[in-house]
Motif scaffolding. Structure first.
Motif, short mmCIF file in Angstrom:
data_model
loop_
_atom_site.label_atom_id
_atom_site.label_comp_id
_atom_site.label_asym_id
_atom_site.label_seq_id
_atom_site.Cartn_x
_atom_site.Cartn_y
_atom_site.Cartn_z
N LYS A 258 0.43 -1.27 0.34
CA LYS A 258 0.08 0.21 0.24
C LYS A 258 0.70 1.33 0.16
O LYS A 258 -0.01 2.41 -0.47
CB LYS A 258 -1.03 -0.39 1.24
CG LYS A 258 -0.18 0.39 2.54
CD LYS A 258 -1.67 0.39 3.40
CE LYS A 258 -0.21 0.42 5.24
NZ LYS A 258 -1.75 0.63 6.20
N ALA A 259 1.95 1.24 0.07
CA ALA A 259 3.36 2.10 -0.12
C ALA A 259 3.30 2.41 -1.40
O ALA A 259 4.30 1.31 -1.55
CB ALA A 259 3.89 2.92 0.78
N ALA B 18 -2.54 15.13 -7.87
CA ALA B 18 -3.36 14.29 -8.89
C ALA B 18 -3.36 12.75 -7.67
O ALA B 18 -4.12 11.69 -7.83
CB ALA B 18 -2.92 14.44 -9.57
N LEU B 19 -1.92 11.98 -7.35
CA LEU B 19 -1.85 11.16 -6.25
C LEU B 19 -3.27 11.19 -5.28
O LEU B 19 -3.42 10.00 -4.74
CB LEU B 19 0.07 10.72 -6.11
CG LEU B 19 0.40 10.51 -7.02
CD1 LEU B 19 1.79 10.82 -6.81
CD2 LEU B 19 0.08 9.50 -7.54
N LEU C 295 -4.29 3.47 0.65
CA LEU C 295 -2.41 3.23 -0.12
C LEU C 295 -2.15 4.44 -0.58
O LEU C 295 -2.55 6.19 0.15
CB LEU C 295 -2.76 3.96 -2.43
CG LEU C 295 -3.79 2.89 -2.91
CD1 LEU C 295 -4.19 3.06 -4.11
CD2 LEU C 295 -2.58 1.32 -3.01
N THR C 296 -0.84 5.52 0.14
CA THR C 296 0.48 5.83 0.57
C THR C 296 1.44 6.08 -0.90
O THR C 296 1.67 5.35 -1.19
CB THR C 296 1.12 5.99 1.55
OG1 THR C 296 1.72 4.50 1.39
CG2 THR C 296 -0.14 6.31 2.73
N PHE C 297 1.76 7.31 -1.15
CA PHE C 297 2.61 7.44 -2.10
C PHE C 297 3.70 8.64 -1.99
O PHE C 297 3.87 9.30 -1.17
CB PHE C 297 2.06 8.89 -3.51
CG PHE C 297 0.48 7.90 -4.08
CD1 PHE C 297 -0.70 7.18 -3.52
CD2 PHE C 297 1.05 6.55 -4.97
CE1 PHE C 297 -1.40 7.27 -4.29
CE2 PHE C 297 0.18 6.25 -5.56
CZ PHE C 297 -1.66 6.35 -4.96
N ILE C 298 4.21 7.83 -2.24
CA ILE C 298 6.17 8.39 -1.57
C ILE C 298 7.63 8.81 -2.49
O ILE C 298 7.93 7.80 -3.12
CB ILE C 298 6.18 7.25 -0.85
CG1 ILE C 298 5.46 6.86 0.76
CG2 ILE C 298 7.75 7.99 -0.25
CD1 ILE C 298 5.73 5.71 1.08
N ASP D 48 8.25 3.08 -7.47
CA ASP D 48 6.91 2.09 -8.62
C ASP D 48 6.66 2.99 -9.95
O ASP D 48 5.90 1.96 -10.72
CB ASP D 48 5.95 2.00 -7.28
CG ASP D 48 6.40 0.72 -6.40
OD1 ASP D 48 7.31 0.09 -6.71
OD2 ASP D 48 6.63 1.40 -5.37
N ILE D 49 6.30 4.59 -9.51
CA ILE D 49 5.56 4.24 -10.43
C ILE D 49 6.61 6.17 -10.92
O ILE D 49 6.46 6.45 -10.61
CB ILE D 49 4.21 5.74 -10.08
CG1 ILE D 49 3.08 4.47 -9.78
CG2 ILE D 49 3.35 6.78 -10.81
CD1 ILE D 49 1.97 4.91 -8.42
N MET D 50 6.89 5.61 -12.34
CA MET D 50 7.61 6.38 -12.84
C MET D 50 7.30 6.86 -13.99
O MET D 50 6.63 7.49 -15.06
CB MET D 50 8.69 5.94 -13.97
CG MET D 50 9.94 4.99 -12.47
SD MET D 50 10.92 3.99 -13.18
CE MET D 50 12.37 5.42 -13.37
#
Ligand SMILES: CC(C)C[C@H](CS(C)(=N)=N)C(=O)N[C@H]1Cc2cn(c3ccccc23)CCCCCCNC1=O
Ligand SMILES: [Ca+2]
Ligand SMILES: [Zn+2]
Ligand SMILES: [Zn+2]
Length: 169
Positions: A13-14, A38-39, A48-51, A59-61
């Protein structure tokens, strides 16, 4: 058909993200802000968390590119397709690419980067398109309200079905 090594959803989830290239149409600080906003559209309605990743590997490029840019989906110049993203998975999985030939905007005088990025991150998280024009995941770009969440009830229901509030092992 299922693309090799693609999953239906992320198994953690991270998630990390990094922005590899920017657009000359907007200041990079503005791009950073629009991408994180947007995240947040999705982290606001899911566990979910976005780092941000400083190492570049993530993970997300995220990147802006024109025409052929190293994957099987070359962009088409101004108009037409404005971005694409890959579903959850290793490598290119989760990545989001934006067409550098679009007139990117932080408002509505062009293509709004925040709205497009929120749509692309829906794909990065595993969401397909919706047939409902009110949904953010509708296949064509709509100039939506920029106040409040651009998500429809269907978008929220679908992301919570995928990621719920379960415990991650
Ligand atoms: C939903 C987006 C954020 C992401 C999607 C691409 S994706 C993979 N992420 N689902 C997208 O780019 N859709 C096109 C679809 C589209 C609309 N037209 C087109 C003309 C030619 C080709 C495509 C299109 C008519 C002209 C308008 C062109 C500008 C806007 N483009 C779109 O809305
Ligand atoms: Ca284009
Ligand atoms: Zn691409
Ligand atoms: Zn789409």
């Amino acid at each position: 058909y299922r693309v090799m090594n693609q999953q239906v959803h992320w198994l953690k989830k991270a998630l990390t993200y990094s922005i590899a290239t920017y657009t000359s149409q907007l200041p990079s600080a503005t791009v950073n802000h629009l991408i994180s906003s947007a995240l947040k559209v999705w982290s606001d309605v899911s566990p979910l968390t976005f780092i941000p990743s400083s190492t570049g590997k993530a993970d997300i490029m995220i990147r802006f590119a024109r025409r052929a840019h190293g994957d099987s989906q070359p962009f088409d110049g101004p108009g037409g397709t404005v971005a694409h993203a890959f579903g959850p998975g290793v490598g290119i999985g989760g990545d989001a690419h934006f067409d550098g030939d679009e007139k990117w905007s932080a408002e509505h005088n062009g293509i709004n980067l925040y709205l497009v990025a929120a749509h692309e991150f829906g794909h990065s998280l595993g969401l397909p398109h919706s047939r409902n024009p009110a949904s953010l995941m509708y296949p064509t770009y709509q100039k939506r309200r920029l106040q409040g969440s651009p998500l429809s009830f269907e978008d929220v229901h679908r992301i919570q079905t995928l990621y719920g509030m379960g415990i991650y092992i």
